[in-house]
Design a protein around this motif. Structure first.
Motif, PDB file in Angstrom:
ATOM      1  N   LEU A 139      11.858   7.943 -12.158  1.00 61.68           N
ATOM      2  CA  LEU A 139      12.019   8.292 -10.758  1.00 61.68           C
ATOM      3  C   LEU A 139      11.535   7.190  -9.831  1.00 61.68           C
ATOM      4  CD1 LEU A 139      12.814  10.303  -8.578  1.00 61.68           C
ATOM      5  CD2 LEU A 139      10.587  11.405  -8.849  1.00 61.68           C
ATOM      6  N   GLU A 140      10.357   6.598 -10.142  1.00 59.89           N
ATOM      7  CA  GLU A 140       9.823   5.567  -9.246  1.00 59.89           C
ATOM      8  C   GLU A 140      10.729   4.342  -9.218  1.00 59.89           C
ATOM      9  OE1 GLU A 140       7.733   5.305 -13.262  1.00 59.89           O
ATOM     10  OE2 GLU A 140       8.215   6.857 -11.793  1.00 59.89           O
ATOM     11  N   VAL A 141      11.369   4.020 -10.371  1.00 61.93           N
ATOM     12  CA  VAL A 141      12.282   2.872 -10.416  1.00 61.93           C
ATOM     13  C   VAL A 141      13.517   3.122  -9.555  1.00 61.93           C
ATOM     14  CG1 VAL A 141      13.708   1.421 -11.908  1.00 61.93           C
ATOM     15  CG2 VAL A 141      11.468   2.208 -12.699  1.00 61.93           C
ATOM     16  N   MET A 142      14.081   4.323  -9.662  1.00 62.09           N
ATOM     17  CA  MET A 142      15.270   4.646  -8.879  1.00 62.09           C
ATOM     18  C   MET A 142      14.952   4.735  -7.390  1.00 62.09           C
ATOM     19  SD  MET A 142      17.397   4.581 -11.243  1.00 62.09           S
ATOM     20  CE  MET A 142      18.871   5.060 -10.343  1.00 62.09           C
ATOM     21  N   LEU A 143      13.750   5.201  -7.053  1.00 62.89           N
ATOM     22  CA  LEU A 143      13.345   5.232  -5.647  1.00 62.89           C
ATOM     23  C   LEU A 143      13.230   3.814  -5.083  1.00 62.89           C
ATOM     24  CD1 LEU A 143      10.680   8.079  -5.663  1.00 62.89           C
ATOM     25  CD2 LEU A 143      12.768   8.063  -4.305  1.00 62.89           C
ATOM     26  N   GLU A 144      12.693   2.911  -5.888  1.00 58.85           N
ATOM     27  CA  GLU A 144      12.581   1.522  -5.441  1.00 58.85           C
ATOM     28  C   GLU A 144      13.962   0.908  -5.220  1.00 58.85           C
ATOM     29  OE1 GLU A 144      10.512  -2.705  -6.851  1.00 58.85           O
ATOM     30  OE2 GLU A 144      10.470  -0.942  -8.153  1.00 58.85           O
ATOM     31  N   ARG A 145      14.892   1.189  -6.142  1.00 60.35           N
ATOM     32  CA  ARG A 145      16.256   0.668  -5.979  1.00 60.35           C
ATOM     33  C   ARG A 145      16.918   1.271  -4.741  1.00 60.35           C
ATOM     34  NH1 ARG A 145      18.533   0.963 -12.248  1.00 60.35           N
ATOM     35  NH2 ARG A 145      17.077  -0.590 -13.118  1.00 60.35           N
ATOM     36  N   SER A 146      16.663   2.541  -4.511  1.00 58.41           N
ATOM     37  CA  SER A 146      17.218   3.193  -3.323  1.00 58.41           C
ATOM     38  C   SER A 146      16.696   2.541  -2.052  1.00 58.41           C
ATOM     39  CB  SER A 146      16.869   4.684  -3.334  1.00 58.41           C
ATOM     40  OG  SER A 146      17.263   5.309  -2.135  1.00 58.41           O
ATOM     41  N   ALA A 147      15.399   2.241  -2.034  1.00 62.29           N
ATOM     42  CA  ALA A 147      14.816   1.589  -0.855  1.00 62.29           C
ATOM     43  C   ALA A 147      15.433   0.212  -0.637  1.00 62.29           C
ATOM     44  CB  ALA A 147      13.299   1.476  -1.020  1.00 62.29           C
ATOM     45  N   ILE A 148      15.635  -0.543  -1.720  1.00 65.61           N
ATOM     46  CA  ILE A 148      16.231  -1.879  -1.600  1.00 65.61           C
ATOM     47  C   ILE A 148      17.659  -1.781  -1.069  1.00 65.61           C
ATOM     48  CG2 ILE A 148      17.007  -3.885  -2.917  1.00 65.61           C
ATOM     49  CD1 ILE A 148      14.620  -3.457  -4.781  1.00 65.61           C
ATOM     50  N   ASN A 149      18.432  -0.825  -1.596  1.00 61.43           N
ATOM     51  CA  ASN A 149      19.812  -0.648  -1.128  1.00 61.43           C
ATOM     52  C   ASN A 149      19.853  -0.274   0.351  1.00 61.43           C
ATOM     53  OD1 ASN A 149      20.841  -1.217  -3.661  1.00 61.43           O
ATOM     54  ND2 ASN A 149      20.952   0.931  -4.284  1.00 61.43           N
ATOM     55  N   GLN A 150      18.956   0.619   0.769  1.00 67.89           N
ATOM     56  CA  GLN A 150      18.940   1.034   2.173  1.00 67.89           C
ATOM     57  C   GLN A 150      18.535  -0.114   3.084  1.00 67.89           C
ATOM     58  OE1 GLN A 150      17.344   5.152   3.004  1.00 67.89           O
ATOM     59  NE2 GLN A 150      16.811   5.029   0.853  1.00 67.89           N
ATOM     60  N   GLU A 151      17.587  -0.945   2.640  1.00 64.64           N
ATOM     61  CA  GLU A 151      17.182  -2.085   3.456  1.00 64.64           C
ATOM     62  C   GLU A 151      18.325  -3.090   3.598  1.00 64.64           C
ATOM     63  OE1 GLU A 151      13.710  -3.544   1.549  1.00 64.64           O
ATOM     64  OE2 GLU A 151      12.391  -1.937   2.302  1.00 64.64           O
ATOM     65  N   THR A 179      13.931   6.284   6.242  1.00 65.59           N
ATOM     66  CA  THR A 179      14.214   6.746   4.883  1.00 65.59           C
ATOM     67  C   THR A 179      13.958   5.635   3.861  1.00 65.59           C
ATOM     68  OG1 THR A 179      16.565   6.255   5.239  1.00 65.59           O
ATOM     69  CG2 THR A 179      15.846   8.542   5.550  1.00 65.59           C
ATOM     70  N   ALA A 180      14.230   4.388   4.228  1.00 66.34           N
ATOM     71  CA  ALA A 180      13.901   3.270   3.343  1.00 66.34           C
ATOM     72  C   ALA A 180      12.393   3.152   3.168  1.00 66.34           C
ATOM     73  CB  ALA A 180      14.480   1.972   3.902  1.00 66.34           C
ATOM     74  N   ARG A 181      11.668   3.324   4.257  1.00 69.08           N
ATOM     75  CA  ARG A 181      10.202   3.296   4.178  1.00 69.08           C
ATOM     76  C   ARG A 181       9.679   4.453   3.324  1.00 69.08           C
ATOM     77  NH1 ARG A 181       7.591   3.152   9.921  1.00 69.08           N
ATOM     78  NH2 ARG A 181       8.748   1.193   9.923  1.00 69.08           N
ATOM     79  N   PHE A 182      10.292   5.624   3.474  1.00 67.52           N
ATOM     80  CA  PHE A 182       9.904   6.795   2.680  1.00 67.52           C
ATOM     81  C   PHE A 182      10.124   6.533   1.189  1.00 67.52           C
ATOM     82  CE2 PHE A 182      11.131  10.777   0.589  1.00 67.52           C
ATOM     83  CZ  PHE A 182      10.081  11.617   0.923  1.00 67.52           C
ATOM     84  N   SER A 183      11.290   6.007   0.825  1.00 65.99           N
ATOM     85  CA  SER A 183      11.604   5.740  -0.577  1.00 65.99           C
ATOM     86  C   SER A 183      10.660   4.701  -1.174  1.00 65.99           C
ATOM     87  CB  SER A 183      13.053   5.255  -0.712  1.00 65.99           C
ATOM     88  OG  SER A 183      13.960   6.223  -0.269  1.00 65.99           O
ATOM     89  N   SER A 184      10.433   3.625  -0.430  1.00 69.35           N
ATOM     90  CA  SER A 184       9.576   2.551  -0.933  1.00 69.35           C
ATOM     91  C   SER A 184       8.142   3.034  -1.121  1.00 69.35           C
ATOM     92  CB  SER A 184       9.623   1.373   0.035  1.00 69.35           C
ATOM     93  OG  SER A 184       8.804   0.330  -0.389  1.00 69.35           O
ATOM     94  N   THR A 185       7.622   3.764  -0.142  1.00 69.40           N
ATOM     95  CA  THR A 185       6.252   4.270  -0.233  1.00 69.40           C
ATOM     96  C   THR A 185       6.105   5.265  -1.367  1.00 69.40           C
ATOM     97  OG1 THR A 185       6.015   3.997   2.161  1.00 69.40           O
ATOM     98  CG2 THR A 185       4.378   5.368   1.053  1.00 69.40           C
ATOM     99  N   LEU A 186       7.058   6.179  -1.502  1.00 69.53           N
ATOM    100  CA  LEU A 186       7.008   7.179  -2.572  1.00 69.53           C
ATOM    101  C   LEU A 186       7.074   6.513  -3.937  1.00 69.53           C
ATOM    102  CD1 LEU A 186       6.928  10.219  -3.147  1.00 69.53           C
ATOM    103  CD2 LEU A 186       9.423  10.234  -3.059  1.00 69.53           C
ATOM    104  N   SER A 187       7.896   5.473  -4.048  1.00 69.31           N
ATOM    105  CA  SER A 187       8.016   4.766  -5.320  1.00 69.31           C
ATOM    106  C   SER A 187       6.707   4.111  -5.738  1.00 69.31           C
ATOM    107  CB  SER A 187       9.117   3.706  -5.206  1.00 69.31           C
ATOM    108  OG  SER A 187       9.109   2.841  -6.323  1.00 69.31           O
ATOM    109  N   ILE A 188       6.085   3.401  -4.813  1.00 71.41           N
ATOM    110  CA  ILE A 188       4.863   2.680  -5.170  1.00 71.41           C
ATOM    111  C   ILE A 188       3.689   3.636  -5.408  1.00 71.41           C
ATOM    112  CG2 ILE A 188       4.069   2.271  -2.810  1.00 71.41           C
ATOM    113  CD1 ILE A 188       3.220  -0.510  -3.695  1.00 71.41           C
TER     114      ILE A 188
END
Length: 406
Positions: free
Chosen positions: A349-361, A272-281
């Motif tokens: 949305l992309e900013v919040m997805l990136e933050r979500s990925a960082i939090n999950q990592e 899910t962290a990989r999903f969030s990070s990829t979707l964000s970028i």
């Protein structure tokens, strides 16, 4: 122009190998002679591709490693940002690498670009080297005229992903080494030490304690069948790996892993962290949301989670919001869903997805740290328990003999 591998002798008679770009073999031989090299062997670079346009040459089978891709991307980002023509950037990047396989790929991509193809189209010849997400971002950057910033984002993304993978590997190395040492020590005790110690009891007519009998039986089994047991484990692992290549069995195995306490949580967190990070970028690079969802789902390693991501994309295509589609799948963390909802409302949305990925990592690192912190004392306790059983099995007959003497 095409890439060629060559072997040549210099003035000192030393054999030199490399890769150069030329119109033909004759042209390449002329280039080598101009460099005061005597050609010995010239071969066209060949590459087999699984998908995409058919290349004139067939070479690569395994693709690029994460570190190699990160380095190439960073070099291209720096060169493109300096306003050099794209074909010159690829030529310079190829000259900077010492690995022939990477040099061959870059030169062949340069040839395609020189013929008028886009960079994404040239990279599409090598799907094992440049993944779908990578090519989609490059394509979006070319369409928007922002190739340099997109390559910078890709470089940062590949470097961060490589760093995360290295952290996970380092976290898993110690427990596996500790487990291997523990198993090796116990096996050595059972095969070499225990038989010598308990041999003095086998000649007595006195009945041995059950623990000692079990120890002797286990030791004899490992001595007689240990090698076959090891081979059996190896063959079973190879057979299981081949069985899991079939999609249905692989899906069933991945579903089972997600249900295992502890392991399922870690695997879900990674994907899910990989999903969030990829979707964000992808969204930050201008890739449409639906395309970004399909690509982000494909980078997940668990097939059950891939299917969940596909269903999310289908729901979004039918008109649902992204946060509502994610909330209908139990695999995506609630914090991620809430941050996506906030991003959709605020337009970031992309900013919040990136933050979500960082939090999950970060949460994943803390979870792994806790697990590894508990694993070490548990292994020490287990190892101590096994050694205690061996010692008791040896000492109990000795105590019985002392009692008989008294």
């Amino acid at each position: 122009m095409s890439a060629f591998r060559y072997k040549a002798l210099n003035l000192e008679g030393r054999l030199i190998k490399g890769v150069l770009e030329a119109d033909s073999e004759r042209h390449l031989r002329a280039q080598l002679r101009a460099q005061q090299l005597r050609p010995v062997e010239v071969l066209g670079v060949e590459m087999k591709v699984a998908k995409g346009p058919r290349s004139r040459f067939v070479f690569l089978k395994s693709g690029l490693s994460g570190s190699e891709l990160a380095l190439v991307t960073r070099q291209l980002a720096t060169l493109v940002a300096s306003a050099l023509p794209l074909d010159e950037c690829l030529q310079a990047a190829a000259e900077q690498t010492r690995k022939p396989s990477i040099k061959s790929i870059l030169l062949e991509v340069r040839s395609r670009v020189s013929e008028g193809y886009t960079l994404a189209s040239g990279m599409a010849q090598y799907p094992q080297a440049f993944g779908e997400m990578y090519r989609a971002m490059v394509h979006a950057g070319e369409q928007a005229g922002q190739l340099a910033p997109v390559l910078e984002q890709l470089a940062a993304y590949t470097e961060n992903r490589q760093l995360t993978a290295q952290k996970l590997k380092l976290a898993l190395i110690y427990p596996f080494v500790l487990m291997g040492v523990a198993v090796s020590v116990v096996a050595a005790l059972m095969v070499f030490v225990v038989p010598e110690l308990v041999s003095i009891f086998t000649h007595t007519k006195k009945e041995l304690p059950p623990l000692t009998v079990g120890l002797i039986a286990t030791s004899d089994f490992l001595r007689n069948w240990g090698a076959y047991l090891l081979v059996g484990f190896v063959l079973s692992g190879i057979g299981l790996r081949r069985l899991l290549q079939e999609p249905r069995r692989q899906l069933a195995w991945h579903q089972f892993l997600l249900r295992v306490p502890g392991i399922g949580r870690v695997l879900t967190g990674i994907d899910t962290a990989r999903f969030s990070s990829t979707l964000s970028i992808l969204m930050a690079s201008g890739v449409p949301l639906l395309d970004a969802l399909h690509i982000a789902g494909s980078v997940m390693s668990n097939r059950e989670l891939q299917q969940a991501a596909t269903k999310v994309a289908d729901n979004v295509q039918e008109g649902s919001s992204l946060n509502k589609a994610l909330s209908q799948r139990a695999f995506f963390p609630p914090m991620m869903v809430h941050m996506v909802a906030s991003g959709e409302v605020s337009g970031e949305l992309e900013v919040m997805l990136e933050r979500s990925a960082i939090n999950q990592e970060r949460e994943l690192e803390m979870t792994l740290g806790t697990v590894m912190g508990l694993f070490e004392p548990l292994m020490v306790i287990l190892m101590g328990g096994v050694v205690l059983l061996i010692v008791l099995a040896i000492l109990l007959p000795i105590f019985d003999l002392n009692t008989m003497v008294r």
